[in-house]
Scaffold this motif. Structure first.
Motif, short mmCIF file in Angstrom:
data_model
loop_
_atom_site.label_atom_id
_atom_site.label_comp_id
_atom_site.label_asym_id
_atom_site.label_seq_id
_atom_site.Cartn_x
_atom_site.Cartn_y
_atom_site.Cartn_z
N GLU A 1 52.10 34.35 38.26
CA GLU A 1 51.71 35.60 38.69
C GLU A 1 50.29 35.53 37.97
OE1 GLU A 1 52.76 39.97 38.46
OE2 GLU A 1 54.70 38.39 38.39
N ALA A 2 50.21 35.07 36.80
CA ALA A 2 49.17 35.69 35.58
C ALA A 2 48.09 34.86 36.20
CB ALA A 2 49.47 34.98 34.88
N GLU A 3 48.25 33.69 36.56
CA GLU A 3 47.03 32.42 37.43
C GLU A 3 46.48 33.42 38.65
OE1 GLU A 3 45.20 30.54 36.33
OE2 GLU A 3 46.25 31.59 34.21
N MET A 4 47.36 34.00 39.48
CA MET A 4 47.45 34.93 40.55
C MET A 4 45.94 35.91 40.26
SD MET A 4 49.85 36.17 43.51
CE MET A 4 50.04 37.84 42.71
N LEU A 5 46.53 36.60 39.33
CA LEU A 5 46.00 37.76 39.30
C LEU A 5 44.53 37.52 38.61
CD1 LEU A 5 45.82 40.42 38.36
CD2 LEU A 5 46.87 40.38 36.58
N ARG A 6 44.54 36.59 37.77
CA ARG A 6 43.02 36.23 37.11
C ARG A 6 41.99 35.85 38.03
NH1 ARG A 6 43.44 34.66 32.13
NH2 ARG A 6 45.76 33.87 32.15
N ASN A 7 42.69 35.68 39.13
CA ASN A 7 42.06 34.68 39.76
C ASN A 7 41.42 35.91 41.00
OD1 ASN A 7 42.05 31.95 39.43
ND2 ASN A 7 43.94 31.68 40.93
N TYR A 8 42.91 36.54 40.95
CA TYR A 8 42.06 38.01 42.05
C TYR A 8 40.88 38.41 40.90
CZ TYR A 8 42.36 42.48 43.71
OH TYR A 8 41.43 43.07 44.59
N LEU A 9 41.32 39.13 39.92
CA LEU A 9 40.55 39.15 39.49
C LEU A 9 38.61 38.72 39.06
CD1 LEU A 9 42.47 41.49 36.13
CD2 LEU A 9 41.66 42.50 37.76
N LYS A 10 39.22 37.47 39.15
CA LYS A 10 37.25 37.28 39.35
C LYS A 10 37.21 37.15 40.09
CE LYS A 10 36.01 32.37 38.45
NZ LYS A 10 34.86 32.19 37.39
N GLN A 11 37.86 37.06 41.63
CA GLN A 11 36.93 37.15 43.06
C GLN A 11 36.31 38.25 42.84
OE1 GLN A 11 39.70 36.55 45.89
NE2 GLN A 11 38.66 36.49 47.74
N ILE A 12 37.42 39.77 41.96
CA ILE A 12 36.71 40.41 42.75
C ILE A 12 35.62 41.39 41.92
CG2 ILE A 12 38.20 42.01 40.99
CD1 ILE A 12 38.77 44.21 43.15
N ARG A 13 35.38 40.99 40.55
CA ARG A 13 34.31 40.80 39.73
C ARG A 13 32.93 40.03 40.33
NH1 ARG A 13 36.21 40.41 34.00
NH2 ARG A 13 34.05 39.23 33.30
N GLU A 14 33.06 39.04 40.68
CA GLU A 14 32.54 38.60 41.30
C GLU A 14 31.69 39.05 42.25
OE1 GLU A 14 33.97 34.39 43.01
OE2 GLU A 14 33.62 33.85 40.44
N GLU A 15 32.58 39.96 43.39
CA GLU A 15 31.93 40.31 44.38
C GLU A 15 31.48 41.75 44.03
OE1 GLU A 15 31.19 41.84 48.12
OE2 GLU A 15 32.05 40.10 47.69
N MET A 16 32.26 42.21 43.45
CA MET A 16 31.18 43.94 42.46
C MET A 16 30.17 43.23 42.43
SD MET A 16 30.78 47.28 41.08
CE MET A 16 32.60 46.99 40.95
N SER A 17 29.29 41.51 41.20
CA SER A 17 28.74 41.59 40.60
C SER A 17 27.34 41.49 41.75
CB SER A 17 28.43 40.02 39.94
OG SER A 17 29.53 40.01 38.79
N GLY A 18 27.65 40.92 42.44
CA GLY A 18 26.87 40.86 44.10
C GLY A 18 26.17 41.86 44.13
N ARG A 19 27.24 42.88 44.01
CA ARG A 19 27.35 43.89 45.30
C ARG A 19 25.84 45.16 43.89
NH1 ARG A 19 31.56 46.21 48.56
NH2 ARG A 19 33.13 43.95 49.11
N LEU A 20 26.20 44.84 42.45
CA LEU A 20 25.78 45.65 41.16
C LEU A 20 24.65 45.51 41.85
CD1 LEU A 20 26.05 48.24 39.45
CD2 LEU A 20 26.99 46.25 38.01
N LEU A 21 23.53 43.92 41.37
CA LEU A 21 22.40 43.43 41.54
C LEU A 21 22.04 44.65 42.73
CD1 LEU A 21 23.00 39.91 40.66
CD2 LEU A 21 22.18 41.42 39.42
N SER A 22 22.10 44.62 43.34
CA SER A 22 20.71 45.54 44.65
C SER A 22 21.08 47.25 44.16
CB SER A 22 22.28 45.26 46.21
OG SER A 22 22.68 45.89 45.92
N CYS A 23 21.63 47.47 43.20
CA CYS A 23 22.02 48.55 42.89
C CYS A 23 21.29 49.02 41.82
CB CYS A 23 23.20 49.13 42.43
SG CYS A 23 24.17 49.79 43.85
N ALA A 24 21.23 47.71 40.98
CA ALA A 24 20.56 47.68 39.43
C ALA A 24 18.93 47.03 39.76
CB ALA A 24 21.15 46.78 38.50
N TYR A 25 18.75 46.26 40.23
CA TYR A 25 17.25 46.07 40.84
C TYR A 25 16.46 46.89 41.75
CZ TYR A 25 18.19 43.42 36.48
OH TYR A 25 18.32 42.39 35.22
N ARG A 26 15.79 46.98 42.54
CA ARG A 26 14.69 47.51 43.60
C ARG A 26 14.60 46.10 44.43
NH1 ARG A 26 14.01 52.57 42.32
NH2 ARG A 26 13.95 53.05 40.72
N ALA A 27 13.89 46.25 45.08
CA ALA A 27 13.42 45.49 46.11
C ALA A 27 12.60 44.68 45.74
CB ALA A 27 13.53 45.89 47.75
#
Length: 150
Positions: free
Chosen positions: A102-128
């Motif tokens: 369960e800990a590994e499943m949660l770790r993998n989920y948090l890692k995946q959602i952090r990666e998704e967040m990172s990609g979307r955040l870059l488009s906010c934090a930087y202009r075109a």
């Protein structure tokens, strides 16, 4: 409870999901000193708001999108702590995993959602044009729920 987080995050509407919601409300939520939790979705929103704060702190000195992307990739390579492990930012907010699986499943989920967040955040934090968006990066100085980020 961990299953509820996964179900909520997977219940994506046609237009927005929990990652979009966290980004949309980040600049208001980052001013909160405490957060009233009504559902597992609120817990995930707290976690994502904290992660955005960490990511913006890492992007703070990055003057181009290319350098910022490298910083976010390096952040993504770091070990993701789960409840009960040192480094997890909100002890007591989430229930402890009942098994190593369960800990590994949660770790993998948090890692995946952090990666998704990172990609979307870059488009906010930087202009075109690839230069920083000061209206986002200025929030790197904020402390969400009085948690100091190093």
């Amino acid at each position: 409870e961990h299953a509820e987080l996964l179900i909520y995050a997977d219940a994506i509407t046609d237009k927005a999901d929990i990652v979009d919601e966290a980004i949309t409300f980040f600049r208001a939520n980052v001013f909160f000193k405490n957060f009233h939790v009504k559902s597992p979705a609120d817990k995930l929103l707290i976690y994502l708001t904290f992660y955005i704060n960490i990511a913006l702190k890492r992007l703070e000195g990055c003057r181009t999108l290319a350098v910022g992307t490298k910083a976010i990739i390096n952040l993504g390579l770091e070990k993701v702590p789960v409840p009960g492990e040192p480094g997890f930012p909100f002890p007591g907010l989430f229930t402890l995993p009942q098994s190593q699986e369960e800990a590994e499943m949660l770790r993998n989920y948090l890692k995946q959602i952090r990666e998704e967040m990172s990609g979307r955040l870059l488009s906010c934090a930087y202009r075109a044009n690839g230069f920083p968006n000061k209206w986002w990066l200025a929030f790197a100085k904020r402390k969400f729920m009085n948690i100091v980020i190093l």
